[in-house]
Design a protein around this motif. Sequence first.
Motif, mmCIF file in Angstrom:
data_model
loop_
_atom_site.group_PDB
_atom_site.id
_atom_site.type_symbol
_atom_site.label_atom_id
_atom_site.label_comp_id
_atom_site.label_asym_id
_atom_site.label_seq_id
_atom_site.Cartn_x
_atom_site.Cartn_y
_atom_site.Cartn_z
ATOM 1 N N UNK A 289 0.302 -0.980 -0.324
ATOM 2 C CA UNK A 289 0.149 0.185 0.358
ATOM 3 C C UNK A 289 1.010 0.932 0.173
ATOM 4 N N UNK A 290 1.894 1.295 1.137
ATOM 5 C CA UNK A 290 2.817 2.133 0.406
ATOM 6 C C UNK A 290 3.428 2.992 -0.954
ATOM 7 N N UNK A 293 0.804 3.382 -3.611
ATOM 8 C CA UNK A 293 0.377 5.086 -2.707
ATOM 9 C C UNK A 293 1.615 5.956 -3.508
ATOM 10 N N UNK A 297 0.741 8.962 -7.158
ATOM 11 C CA UNK A 297 1.349 10.756 -6.815
ATOM 12 C C UNK A 297 2.384 10.598 -7.984
ATOM 13 N N UNK B 86 -5.495 8.837 -6.081
ATOM 14 C CA UNK B 86 -6.009 8.440 -6.151
ATOM 15 C C UNK B 86 -5.804 7.857 -3.985
ATOM 16 N N UNK B 87 -7.085 8.428 -3.797
ATOM 17 C CA UNK B 87 -6.602 9.311 -2.269
ATOM 18 C C UNK B 87 -7.479 7.808 -1.156
ATOM 19 N N UNK B 88 -6.850 6.853 -0.557
ATOM 20 C CA UNK B 88 -7.418 5.834 -0.040
ATOM 21 C C UNK B 88 -8.976 5.810 0.710
ATOM 22 N N UNK B 90 -8.933 3.773 3.471
ATOM 23 C CA UNK B 90 -7.534 3.653 5.057
ATOM 24 C C UNK B 90 -6.141 4.055 4.330
ATOM 25 N N UNK B 91 -5.853 5.227 4.114
ATOM 26 C CA UNK B 91 -4.133 5.640 4.008
ATOM 27 C C UNK B 91 -3.095 4.161 4.014
ATOM 28 N N UNK B 92 -1.765 4.604 3.738
ATOM 29 C CA UNK B 92 -1.097 4.187 3.942
ATOM 30 C C UNK B 92 -0.304 5.098 5.478
ATOM 31 N N UNK B 93 0.559 4.092 6.321
ATOM 32 C CA UNK B 93 1.174 5.569 7.019
ATOM 33 C C UNK B 93 2.719 4.693 6.623
ATOM 34 N N UNK B 102 5.717 14.617 2.477
ATOM 35 C CA UNK B 102 4.973 13.647 1.806
ATOM 36 C C UNK B 102 4.443 14.186 1.091
ATOM 37 N N UNK B 142 -4.802 11.328 10.016
ATOM 38 C CA UNK B 142 -4.179 10.777 8.616
ATOM 39 C C UNK B 142 -4.653 11.075 7.700
ATOM 40 N N UNK B 146 -3.908 12.544 3.410
ATOM 41 C CA UNK B 146 -4.017 11.882 2.384
ATOM 42 C C UNK B 146 -4.756 12.560 1.546
ATOM 43 N N UNK B 149 -2.348 15.771 0.382
ATOM 44 C CA UNK B 149 -1.422 15.366 -0.600
ATOM 45 C C UNK B 149 -1.806 15.707 -2.333
ATOM 46 N N UNK B 150 -3.342 14.892 -2.159
ATOM 47 C CA UNK B 150 -4.331 15.093 -3.596
ATOM 48 C C UNK B 150 -4.091 16.066 -4.484
ATOM 49 N N UNK B 153 -0.835 17.508 -5.409
ATOM 50 C CA UNK B 153 -0.362 16.790 -6.783
ATOM 51 C C UNK B 153 -1.202 17.643 -7.758
#
Lengths: 314, 244
Positions: A289-290, A293, A297, B86-88, B90-93, B102, B142, B146, B149-150, B153
């Motif tokens: 997933x990292x 992601x 981008x 895409x924005x998840x 449950x975004x990654x950490x 980021x 979080x 996310x 970050x969109x 971009x």
Amino acid sequence: MATKNVLDTVAKKFVQIGLPEDLFKKNRFNLLVDRNKVIVRYPAPGVRSEVVETPTGVKTKVYVEPGTKLEEPVTLCFGAAETTEVQTTEGEIVVGEGADVKFQVYGAMAEGIKLKHKNKLKVRVEKNARFEFLDLHYNGEETFVELETETDAYVGENAYFRSVFKQTRGRAGKVRIVLKATVDKKGVAVFETKMIGKRDDEIYVEDVIHLNGEESRGISKSRIIAVDETKATFVGETYGNAPKCRGHIDCSEVIRGKDVTVKAVPVVVVNDETAKVTHEAAIGSIDKKQLETLMARGLTEDEAVDVIVQGMLR
Amino acid sequence: MTPLLTINNVKLTIDGRPILRGVNLIVNEGEIHAVLGPNGAGKSTLASLIMGINDLRAPDSGEIIFRDKLVNGLEITERAKLGITLAWQEPARFEGITVEEYLKLSGRNNPELDVVECLNLVGLDCSYLNRFVDDTLSGGERKRVELASVLAMRPKLAVLDEPDSGIDFASMEDIANMIKTMRDRGTTVLMITHREEIAEIADRATLMCDGKVVQTGNPKEVGQKFKTMCVKCEVRNPELVGGE
């Protein structure tokens, strides 16, 4: 002490493998050793030291006077600008009661050299003192070092000791790191190891923490990135021997390459019913997933892996 | 209206189970388009196919066309370079990566990038710049990072998978405003949700159920249909309620 020419030569070789140029430009070192020669020695306030050159390295004794508080870290460098068969360093550090100091230590092995480096360090952090030992290793991509290092620490009542070993540039070589701590009442010991192994590097890390004092704390954290044919082993042992002590082992190893061998061995022992020691270990490839992601981008897969790995090794 | 994304008769079966059964959908340039539907409708799978994540590079049949280019089979990075992100849900950490880093990575091709502004637009202040994008952020924080970050971009198409999940009710207006700002700055938004309240900010909406499109049109009408039809349907057909 060496001449300016010798210092310039050493500086050039160490900066080439990634040591910050400012360290030399601003004359930051309190002690700089090349193989068995002391190149720079400059006292830090409240810190007494003895340094003896031996046929293969140096012996040091450092005593931080009680109550000493330093804003700037004491900066040391033990390195080799040329190939030598073996370099041995032995040290003893006593941090007096109530002192608060940070040692920034650079291990620098110049590009292309080969050597065995053996290091033994005894640390004593007295009551209410705070000591951080940040050990940053810089090797060249074509350097090959067989490193054996052993640290044995006593952390006194209500004292804090943090030891960080980082090798994130160049080849690791063949590395054996053993870190031991005995922690007294309300004392805290934190061990962090962050390394990257490439080609046929071999990495062995062993953290042993004895929580002997009531309400003492211990954290053992490792991050190892194993690439190509690297063999890496992490052994984390924490012993909860006293009432209400708390320990945690956190090990994460990332593999990149089908010939990598990685092992994690957490050992958790509790000898008191009110003690608690936990562990978490993860071995695997980069988190999908990292990766996705960062690729979403616009980063390529290689760029994304690099960002994730550098973050873990930070 | 110019179509930006065209989903053409897309079918997908996973482990013998049909997930998408001939989905047709057009997202027009400059709009916020909500995709509503109950759990198991295939919404998140559709989002994954658009971005190419979770090993879903192409449907079994059908086409995904972005600005006249067929994206079936393209790698994630190639899709991102076309302007899709895409924005998840449950975004990654990320260990050791700060919010500032980021956002700068996300916006590295945006010449007008202002990371503080991106944070402000999602209701966070500049004190978050030095925070790590790891477990020290709450789920809601979080999620906001996310979305920031969109914004950083500034893509042509942002697929937002459940942008409202993990956000407290009082902050929903912030998120709704942020999505509108995204659109006003030239990003078309495809928003996956199962809450008709958030879908109401959309210009158009599509209702999906059981791997098919049921209706596309006015968000209020589509939301109403979702509320009256699908909720009852979920109760009648509990097998439809499950992971997507």
